[in-house]
Scaffold this active site. Sequence first.
Site, PDB file in Angstrom:
ATOM      1  N   LYS A  78       1.036  -1.209  -0.043  1.00 19.57           N
ATOM      2  CA  LYS A  78      -0.023   0.001  -0.149  1.00 19.57           C
ATOM      3  C   LYS A  78       0.855   1.408  -0.098  1.00 19.57           C
ATOM      4  CE  LYS A  78      -3.752   2.034   2.710  1.00 19.57           C
ATOM      5  NZ  LYS A  78      -4.545   1.743   3.878  1.00 19.57           N
ATOM      6  N   SER A 153      -9.748   1.899   3.027  1.00 22.87           N
ATOM      7  CA  SER A 153      -8.786   2.614   2.127  1.00 22.87           C
ATOM      8  C   SER A 153      -7.855   1.630   1.467  1.00 22.87           C
ATOM      9  CB  SER A 153      -8.243   3.873   3.001  1.00 22.87           C
ATOM     10  OG  SER A 153      -7.247   2.947   3.964  1.00 22.87           O
ATOM     11  N   SER A 177      -9.686  -0.413   7.359  1.00 25.00           N
ATOM     12  CA  SER A 177      -9.139  -0.348   5.983  1.00 25.00           C
ATOM     13  C   SER A 177      -8.589  -1.563   5.505  1.00 25.00           C
ATOM     14  CB  SER A 177      -8.210   0.770   5.814  1.00 25.00           C
ATOM     15  OG  SER A 177      -9.114   1.865   5.793  1.00 25.00           O
TER      16      SER A 177
HETATM   17  N1  GLN Z   1     -12.749   4.304   6.660  1.00 26.23           N
HETATM   18  C1  GLN Z   1     -12.144   4.637   7.911  1.00 26.23           C
HETATM   19  C2  GLN Z   1     -11.954   6.103   7.685  1.00 26.23           C
HETATM   20  O1  GLN Z   1     -12.047   6.597   6.959  1.00 26.23           O
HETATM   21  C3  GLN Z   1     -11.149   3.689   8.297  1.00 26.23           C
HETATM   22  C4  GLN Z   1     -10.015   3.864   7.320  1.00 26.23           C
HETATM   23  C5  GLN Z   1      -8.578   3.130   7.620  1.00 26.23           C
HETATM   24  O2  GLN Z   1      -8.673   2.192   8.370  1.00 26.23           O
HETATM   25  N2  GLN Z   1      -7.659   3.657   7.380  1.00 26.23           N
HETATM   26  O3  GLN Z   1     -11.260   6.650   8.547  1.00 26.23           O
END
Ligand code: GLN
Length: 485
Positions: A78, A153, A177
């Site tokens: 990532k 994400s 995410s």
């Molecule tokens: N979707 C969640 C957020 O927007 C979690 C994101 C993540 O785990 N990086 O913060």
Amino acid sequence: MNLTELTLTELRTALRRGETSSVAATQAILDRIVEQDNEIKSYLTITDEMALEQAAAADRRRANGEDGPLLGVPIAVKDIIATKGAPTTAGSKILEGFIPPYDAFVVQKLKEAGAVILGKTNTDEFAMGSSTENSGYFTTRNPWDLTRVPGGSSGGSAAAVAAKMAYAALGTDTGGSVRQPASFCGVVGLRPTYGRISRWGVIAFASSLDQVGMFGRTVMDTAVLFQAVAGYDKRDSTSLNIPVPDAAAALTGDIKGLRVGAPKEYFIEGIESEVETAVRAAIAQLEKLGAETVEISLPHTQYALPVYYLIAPAEASANLARYDGVRYGPRVEGADMIDSVKQTRALFGPEVKRRIMLGTYALSAGYYDAYYGRALKVRTLIKNDFKTAFEQVDVIAAPTSPTTAFKIGERADDPLSMYLADVFTLSVNLSASCGLSIPCGFDSKGLPIGLQLIGDTLQEATVLNAAYAYEQAARWDQQRLETAV
Ligand code: GLN
């Protein structure tokens, strides 16, 4: 042998037996990326030259009689994880062109294990989002249906693994995410316990919640990658100096007597009926395999979303203060210093700006106690819910996300509905438990559904073994390999 069809574990065996080479496997995956990724767009950067060099080096090491847990295996990373000599943007324009002079701890571990790094996968900007639509560059598409999001994400990593453009991938999971995109893309995604893996070199979003996680096509592949990158490192003072379990060896598939809790707060209105049916069927399957299921309660579940959306933005607002155009990435020259910083920080996308504003507000004098301070207190209640639950059960089973993959654009203008995609994953991060998502079927549109298995602090091996037992019985992994684009 169709090299891209192999799982990571099968590739390792083929490499050990000398049936193929790392260069051949890496080239096959790179060819597949050329063929597929114009459509799916999972990679921000493809480090093809470096990958082929690493593959050739791995083949030489093997020819010299060496072996390693990932020797010669191509893996994706990532783009929020620093890679020496390769761009690392965190999906943000504010880091465009930033080439780290060092590798993150997990990348060092990958290299020590002999892995080949294919490139950097797309992410919502600074990992803030659930669809990759907040990436400063482009949106990744779900390989099962190109009109839909892959989740986020870490959507680029999930899509790359699902579409066989990597044997496995690293992501990060601050609120879901890894698990949510794994669920949307029909792959396995593990979020280890906070502190299990040094975060040195992982670009910070919310420091009390961030953790590196991994995606695999199977539970075994995921366990192998987890074991290879996990561990303590003195450069991350929150990493835990305790031994990493032999997760792959723990996969016996024997779950007789395992106590599985189904939390009543996770089977509520608003969850898609096909998701609920598939998850209940998966729990019944675990029972057939010898587990005992118990209905449990996690009474503070409803507060997880508001608590997370105070704590995460508060920490993010502090972490993101460093992007001023002086120390990292591009600088927009303004009339004076303040103007330069202002114009440089205008490179942040709308969601990141929203979080900085929310976080700054929650931390400001006069509001701190009412918002941030109170969120911390409720976080403790959520933690206690899990503590009580894990006195009764070994593993908690629930849906990963209330829905399957939604359409690109469907939630982009409605932050609240986007935030709801993680309503079932956030508590794991708030409570320092660990969790994974494993495919448990498909809805009538042919989209994958994820079962979430949650374990107590440091119980990754228990969770992985429960998932393994389920996978061996349900065999959704095979259906996935046949039907993914
Ligand atoms: N979707 C969640 C957020 O927007 C979690 C994101 C993540 O785990 N990086 O913060």
